[in-house]
Design an enzyme around this catalytic site. Sequence first.
Site, PDB file in Angstrom:
ATOM      1  N   GLY A  45       0.842  -1.199   0.000  1.00 44.51           N
ATOM      2  CA  GLY A  45       0.000   0.000   0.000  1.00 44.51           C
ATOM      3  C   GLY A  45       0.871   1.240   0.000  1.00 44.51           C
ATOM      4  CG  LEU A  70      -5.335  -5.576  16.137  1.00 45.53           C
ATOM      5  CD1 LEU A  70      -6.864  -5.556  16.087  1.00 45.53           C
ATOM      6  CD2 LEU A  70      -4.777  -4.907  14.890  1.00 45.53           C
ATOM      7  CE1 TYR A 154      -3.667 -13.333  -1.860  1.00 56.36           C
ATOM      8  CE2 TYR A 154      -4.531 -14.650  -3.667  1.00 56.36           C
ATOM      9  CZ  TYR A 154      -4.587 -13.517  -2.879  1.00 56.36           C
ATOM     10  OH  TYR A 154      -5.559 -12.561  -3.116  1.00 56.36           O
ATOM     11  CE  LYS A 158      -6.338 -13.390   0.710  1.00 56.33           C
ATOM     12  NZ  LYS A 158      -7.033 -12.235   1.299  1.00 56.33           N
TER      13      LYS A 158
END
Length: 333
Positions: A45, A70, A154, A158
């Site tokens: 990003g 977090l 991936y 997923k």
Amino acid sequence: MIIFDKKKTKTILVTGGAGFLGSHLAERLIDAGHHVFCLDNLHTGRESNLDGLVESNRLTFVDHDLVDPLPSLPRFDEIYNLACPASPVHYQHDPVATLQVCSIGVQHVLERSKEDGAALFHTSTSEIYGDPEVHPQQEGYFGNVNPVGPRSCYDEGKRFAETLLTDFSKQHNVRLRMVRIFNTYGPRMLADDGRVVSNFIVQALEGRPITIYGDGSQTRSFCYVDDLIDGFLKVMAAGDEAEGPINLGNPNEITVGELAERIVAMTGSKSEIVRHPLPVDDPKRRRPDISRATELLGWVPKVPLAEGLAHTIEHFATPNARVPKEKELLSRV
Ligand code: NAD
Ligand code: UDP
């Protein structure tokens, strides 16, 4: 002046919010009056994707790796989990990190959703169908995935995420919505992202050879980003009938060779077409069956390929859009 109904204003976490899809989603949520926290480690990003949202005063950027616990953040009404590199080049660069964000990272958003009583929306992928033997792919198809190939970090990551999300949400009463996204394109993809639409457009605009992998007969079905985000919002707002994975994509299937020809014609490029080897386990055909999304939500993609490509070409025609990610990072140091 726009006046928002305070009762309806939500505090929303978008992980992967500085990425391609995350920044479009954040924009739509902010436009609807919500306060959005974009959490991102800036792997693929870029903060500049969020530049246009800063003035709203309803954006908070959190520079954080989702694999780490977090940080202290307010209570969220909704969480959208998009954090994960999406292009084969990027997810294969550090496969273990890809597996970690799909497992440990997903566990973190699940725990947070449970604590906050937040609705959780997760972005899964058509890659869970692997190199499909059933065409088009509907949600009931279990897939054909190599567990130990270059794409496995991936695909299997997923797939694991879908299982963890499904079981955790049932055990702990988390409201879960989950979509399987098929190839989506549009402005703000990274110029050096490696995905086919951005590669071909940037190559065509710069007069460099267009790199077709294999003979170009493999197919994909390309969805424009605005249609996809409409789908996200409908799925999140839907009732219990929308439980379980939902395919989102544009069923308009095209070969990679035809895509190259269309982009060359639309850009008026003089680029030659060159062939490179087909990557290992590259799926031969992919097309979504979107009956579930259409019947449950009335969702159908509206933007034709020609129109979506025109917007994307216009975006990449601005030199800033083609600054490679590596250079942008260096200029921040
Ligand atoms: P993207 O690479 O632009 O966005 C992913 C974002 O996640 C980036 O901003 C990246 O920096 C961030 N990120 C990666 N690892 C992270 C971590 N450990 N902690 C915090 N942030 C992290 O890709 P995208 O196309 O916007 O994809 C978004 C989501 O949609 C991904 O989960 C992807 O798997 C899924 N998806 C996308 C497509 C598509 O065609 N665009 C197709 C299928 C699935
Ligand atoms: N592809 C290609 N040239 C490129 C990039 C990709 O021919 O420069 C092919 C790739 O081999 C695949 C298709 O385009 O068959 C879509 O690739 P992408 O990486 O965009 O998505 P995915 O393979 O994950 O569907």
